[in-house]
Design a protein around this motif. Structure first.
Motif, PDB file in Angstrom:
ATOM      1  N   GLY A  16      39.531  34.491  34.380  1.00 30.65           N
ATOM      2  CA  GLY A  16      38.726  33.905  35.438  1.00 30.65           C
ATOM      3  C   GLY A  16      39.320  34.081  36.812  1.00 30.65           C
ATOM      4  O   GLY A  16      40.119  34.997  37.051  1.00 30.65           O
ATOM      5  N   ALA A  17      38.941  33.197  37.722  1.00 28.62           N
ATOM      6  CA  ALA A  17      39.386  33.272  39.110  1.00 28.62           C
ATOM      7  C   ALA A  17      40.875  32.941  39.236  1.00 28.62           C
ATOM      8  O   ALA A  17      41.441  32.212  38.414  1.00 28.62           O
ATOM      9  CB  ALA A  17      38.577  32.303  39.965  1.00 28.62           C
ATOM     10  N   LEU A  45      35.914  40.119  39.499  1.00 29.52           N
ATOM     11  CA  LEU A  45      35.804  38.894  40.308  1.00 29.52           C
ATOM     12  C   LEU A  45      35.056  39.115  41.616  1.00 29.52           C
ATOM     13  O   LEU A  45      35.347  38.467  42.633  1.00 29.52           O
ATOM     14  CB  LEU A  45      37.193  38.298  40.617  1.00 29.52           C
ATOM     15  CG  LEU A  45      38.131  38.010  39.450  1.00 29.52           C
ATOM     16  CD1 LEU A  45      39.456  37.444  39.961  1.00 29.52           C
ATOM     17  CD2 LEU A  45      37.506  37.042  38.462  1.00 29.52           C
ATOM     18  N   LEU A  48      28.670  38.539  39.955  1.00 30.65           N
ATOM     19  CA  LEU A  48      28.412  38.150  38.565  1.00 30.65           C
ATOM     20  C   LEU A  48      27.701  39.237  37.786  1.00 30.65           C
ATOM     21  O   LEU A  48      28.116  39.584  36.669  1.00 30.65           O
ATOM     22  CB  LEU A  48      27.607  36.845  38.523  1.00 30.65           C
ATOM     23  CG  LEU A  48      27.243  36.331  37.118  1.00 30.65           C
ATOM     24  CD1 LEU A  48      28.481  36.149  36.259  1.00 30.65           C
ATOM     25  CD2 LEU A  48      26.458  35.031  37.219  1.00 30.65           C
ATOM     26  N   ASP A  72      37.326  29.964  32.705  1.00 27.06           N
ATOM     27  CA  ASP A  72      36.899  29.727  34.086  1.00 27.06           C
ATOM     28  C   ASP A  72      35.643  30.555  34.393  1.00 27.06           C
ATOM     29  O   ASP A  72      34.682  30.547  33.617  1.00 27.06           O
ATOM     30  CB  ASP A  72      38.084  30.056  35.019  1.00 27.06           C
ATOM     31  CG  ASP A  72      37.819  29.812  36.485  1.00 27.06           C
ATOM     32  OD1 ASP A  72      37.831  28.652  36.913  1.00 27.06           O
ATOM     33  OD2 ASP A  72      37.606  30.801  37.220  1.00 27.06           O
ATOM     34  N   TYR A  73      35.648  31.311  35.486  1.00 23.01           N
ATOM     35  CA  TYR A  73      34.520  32.190  35.845  1.00 23.01           C
ATOM     36  C   TYR A  73      34.254  33.218  34.751  1.00 23.01           C
ATOM     37  O   TYR A  73      33.122  33.713  34.606  1.00 23.01           O
ATOM     38  CB  TYR A  73      34.829  32.868  37.178  1.00 23.01           C
ATOM     39  CG  TYR A  73      33.939  34.020  37.544  1.00 23.01           C
ATOM     40  CD1 TYR A  73      32.621  33.814  37.954  1.00 23.01           C
ATOM     41  CD2 TYR A  73      34.416  35.332  37.504  1.00 23.01           C
ATOM     42  CE1 TYR A  73      31.807  34.877  38.311  1.00 23.01           C
ATOM     43  CE2 TYR A  73      33.609  36.399  37.864  1.00 23.01           C
ATOM     44  CZ  TYR A  73      32.309  36.171  38.264  1.00 23.01           C
ATOM     45  OH  TYR A  73      31.508  37.230  38.615  1.00 23.01           O
ATOM     46  N   ALA A  76      31.145  32.512  32.782  1.00 24.69           N
ATOM     47  CA  ALA A  76      29.872  32.979  33.348  1.00 24.69           C
ATOM     48  C   ALA A  76      29.655  34.450  33.045  1.00 24.69           C
ATOM     49  O   ALA A  76      28.540  34.886  32.744  1.00 24.69           O
ATOM     50  CB  ALA A  76      29.854  32.735  34.857  1.00 24.69           C
ATOM     51  N   PHE A  97      32.732  28.369  32.621  1.00 30.54           N
ATOM     52  CA  PHE A  97      31.353  28.167  33.043  1.00 30.54           C
ATOM     53  C   PHE A  97      30.384  28.822  32.059  1.00 30.54           C
ATOM     54  O   PHE A  97      30.377  30.051  31.914  1.00 30.54           O
ATOM     55  CB  PHE A  97      31.136  28.761  34.440  1.00 30.54           C
ATOM     56  CG  PHE A  97      31.815  28.004  35.533  1.00 30.54           C
ATOM     57  CD1 PHE A  97      31.171  26.947  36.161  1.00 30.54           C
ATOM     58  CD2 PHE A  97      33.108  28.326  35.928  1.00 30.54           C
ATOM     59  CE1 PHE A  97      31.802  26.221  37.168  1.00 30.54           C
ATOM     60  CE2 PHE A  97      33.747  27.613  36.937  1.00 30.54           C
ATOM     61  CZ  PHE A  97      33.092  26.556  37.561  1.00 30.54           C
ATOM     62  N   CYS A 104      23.996  29.187  39.098  1.00 34.19           N
ATOM     63  CA  CYS A 104      25.206  29.852  39.570  1.00 34.19           C
ATOM     64  C   CYS A 104      26.392  28.907  39.397  1.00 34.19           C
ATOM     65  O   CYS A 104      26.231  27.705  39.121  1.00 34.19           O
ATOM     66  CB  CYS A 104      25.063  30.298  41.021  1.00 34.19           C
ATOM     67  SG  CYS A 104      25.084  28.975  42.241  1.00 34.19           S
ATOM     68  N   VAL A 105      27.588  29.433  39.580  1.00 36.55           N
ATOM     69  CA  VAL A 105      28.805  28.634  39.410  1.00 36.55           C
ATOM     70  C   VAL A 105      28.793  27.417  40.328  1.00 36.55           C
ATOM     71  O   VAL A 105      29.126  26.298  39.914  1.00 36.55           O
ATOM     72  CB  VAL A 105      30.051  29.510  39.669  1.00 36.55           C
ATOM     73  CG1 VAL A 105      31.300  28.647  39.813  1.00 36.55           C
ATOM     74  CG2 VAL A 105      30.239  30.521  38.540  1.00 36.55           C
ATOM     75  N   ILE A 168      38.713  35.290  44.326  1.00 40.03           N
ATOM     76  CA  ILE A 168      37.392  35.608  43.796  1.00 40.03           C
ATOM     77  C   ILE A 168      36.405  35.638  44.949  1.00 40.03           C
ATOM     78  O   ILE A 168      36.454  34.794  45.852  1.00 40.03           O
ATOM     79  CB  ILE A 168      36.959  34.583  42.721  1.00 40.03           C
ATOM     80  CG1 ILE A 168      35.593  34.957  42.128  1.00 40.03           C
ATOM     81  CG2 ILE A 168      36.966  33.157  43.246  1.00 40.03           C
ATOM     82  CD1 ILE A 168      35.227  34.151  40.881  1.00 40.03           C
ATOM     83  N   LEU A 173      30.426  33.538  43.028  1.00 37.51           N
ATOM     84  CA  LEU A 173      30.165  32.119  42.786  1.00 37.51           C
ATOM     85  C   LEU A 173      28.712  31.743  43.010  1.00 37.51           C
ATOM     86  O   LEU A 173      28.264  30.687  42.565  1.00 37.51           O
ATOM     87  CB  LEU A 173      31.057  31.262  43.684  1.00 37.51           C
ATOM     88  CG  LEU A 173      32.558  31.535  43.604  1.00 37.51           C
ATOM     89  CD1 LEU A 173      33.305  30.656  44.588  1.00 37.51           C
ATOM     90  CD2 LEU A 173      33.081  31.333  42.187  1.00 37.51           C
TER      91      LEU A 173
END
Length: 245
Positions: A16-17, A45, A48, A72-73, A76, A97, A104-105, A168, A173
């Motif tokens: 993730g981020a 990063l 999406l 984390d991200y 997603a 996520f 969205c995040v 990121i 995001l």
């Protein structure tokens, strides 16, 4: 009566981020010691849809079943990457996520009380990919990184993580999710109850929304590094159950 099973799946880990694929180092070592095939591709990063397309291309190049794992991200990203694939047999979220259609995040972040680590976030320009407008991204203040991201890791480790973190892009995001893969793929979720980046209440909400098998861990956002054994146990549970489906 013996039930037929599928081949042992390849485990694909998506970071993730604020970090990179090395965040999975202990998880990778434990999975390999168990005889598992593991990949941990770099997550760009930046966007999406584009990040998910990249991970999807990695998955589509694997000729056996795949368990996709996101932190984390990265959650997603795997939610989107697993769509339009026919070999993803399970999704695992680690303090991650799990977005719904059109979400969205930031939608998830803003739906719940701010996490204590929100004060460590800094916005800055990213190196431009084109001659157009500079991209904006976020990272964590180095001096606040340990307490915000990884309070349960040794100082020497968090110091390295703080100075090697990857920002990121803000565009990542705000990217809207398409149809989420968790609506049709069995899912697992490791909730980090001491997380100061992603509100644990938000994690529970997403886990319950996707009807995921929950693993509750008393860890920070960096629970994949502080409790790799517990994270691996969840991944192996998903991998073994998927072989009997």
């Amino acid at each position: 009566m013996h039930r037929p099973s599928h081949p042992s799946p390849t485990i694909v880990l998506v970071h993730g981020a604020f970090t990179d694929a090395s965040s999975w180092a202990e998880v990778i070592a434990l999975l390999r010691n168990d005889g598992r095939t593991v990949l941990a591709p770099a997550n760009p990063l930046r966007d999406l849809a584009q990040d998910a397309a990249w991970i999807r291309s990695v998955v589509q190049g694997i000729d056996v079943p795949v368990v996709l794992v996101g932190h984390d991200y990265g959650g997603a990203v795997i939610t989107q990457a697993a769509t339009d694939t026919d070999n993803v047999v399970a999704l695992c979220y680690v303090a991650a996520f799990g977005l719904d259609t059109g979400e969205c995040v930031l939608d998830v972040v803003n739906r719940f009380a701010p996490a204590p680590g929100a004060g460590a976030i800094v916005t800055a320009d990213l190196p431009a990919r084109t001659s157009g407008r500079p991209e904006r991204g976020i990272h964590l203040r180095e001096d606040l990184f340990p307490q915000a991201y990884a309070a349960d890791l040794p100082p020497l480790v968090t110091e390295v993580l703080a100075v090697t973190q990857r920002p990121i892009a803000c565009d990542a995001l705000t990217g809207r999710s398409g149809r989420p893969a968790w609506t049709s793929t069995p899912s697992w979720y490791a909730i980090a109850t001491a997380d100061r980046i992603l509100n644990p209440t938000a994690q529970r909400f997403m886990a319950q929304r996707m009807a995921a098998a929950e693993h509750v861990l008393d860890g920070s956002h960096a629970v994949l590094m502080s409790q790799p054994d517990a994270v691996v146990a969840m991944i192996l549970e998903a991998a073994e159950q998927s072989r009997c489906l």
